[in-house]
Design an enzyme around this catalytic site. Structure first.
Site, PDB file in Angstrom:
ATOM      1  N   ASP A   1      16.460  43.985  33.245  1.00  0.00           N
ATOM      2  CA  ASP A   1      16.272  42.948  32.155  1.00  0.00           C
ATOM      3  C   ASP A   1      17.365  41.982  32.761  1.00  0.00           C
ATOM      4  OD1 ASP A   1      14.429  43.984  30.858  1.00  0.00           O
ATOM      5  OD2 ASP A   1      16.030  45.094  29.248  1.00  0.00           O
TER       6      ASP A   1
ATOM      7  N   ASP B   1       8.337  41.706  29.709  1.00  0.00           N
ATOM      8  CA  ASP B   1       8.852  41.447  28.057  1.00  0.00           C
ATOM      9  C   ASP B   1       8.084  40.360  27.357  1.00  0.00           C
ATOM     10  OD1 ASP B   1      10.123  43.901  28.170  1.00  0.00           O
ATOM     11  OD2 ASP B   1      12.114  43.152  28.432  1.00  0.00           O
TER      12      ASP B   1
END
Length: 165
Positions: A126, A144
């Protein structure tokens, strides 16, 4: 006979699979660029704007780091569970059409990107870090974004898109 059915199904869903692969590839390329950039490993990563950094973290859980476990058994169980949910969403995609189908396609493309990372890196990279001064939102990735957009579209479709009987 079986080959004809498979070819017919593939041709019918060629655009769907192409969009899924496109989303997967956008996610992969973005993650590879971030992983290969040494600046993203620093404390605040790469400052893009006054409210956006690219700051690499490795997420072993699910959304927003939930269910992060040190135990590999739980991690493997969670990965299998995510794969099963993705299979169900693929089935739902085949049974839907229009805007609803596009929502499932976005979720599948993002999910496959994160599943790939879970299998090959044992964690999901991430790196998108939105913040206002010292308040940082959860760090997330391109997959995401597509998963969230697909879910938001499905919820919106459910609330606003159906005709009242």
């Amino acid at each position: 006979m079986k080959d004809r059915i498979v070819n017919k199904m593939f041709k019918k869903h060629l655009v769907d699979f192409s969009i899924i692969i496109f989303i997967f590839l956008i996610d992969r390329v973005s993650k590879l660029l971030i992983i290969s950039s040494p600046e993203t490993y620093e404390q605040y990563g790469i400052s893009v704007t006054s409210f956006l950094n690219f700051n690499l973290i490795w997420n072993e859980g699910i959304a927003f780091g939930l269910f992060s476990f040190d135990e590999k058994l739980y991690y493997n169980f969670l990965t299998i569970f995510i794969c099963l949910i993705t299979v169900v969403i693929i089935w739902l995609m085949f049974r839907s059409s229009g805007f609803e189908k596009l929502s499932y396609i976005m979720i599948i493309g993002g999910s496959l990107g994160n599943i790939f990372d879970r299998i090959f890196y044992y964690a999901v990279p991430d790196f998108i870090d939105f913040h206002i001064n010292n308040f940082h939102w959860f760090i997330f990735n391109v997959a995401d974004i597509f998963i969230s957009m697909g879910i938001i579209f499905l919820i919106s479709f459910e609330i606003f898109g159906k005709k009242v009987k």
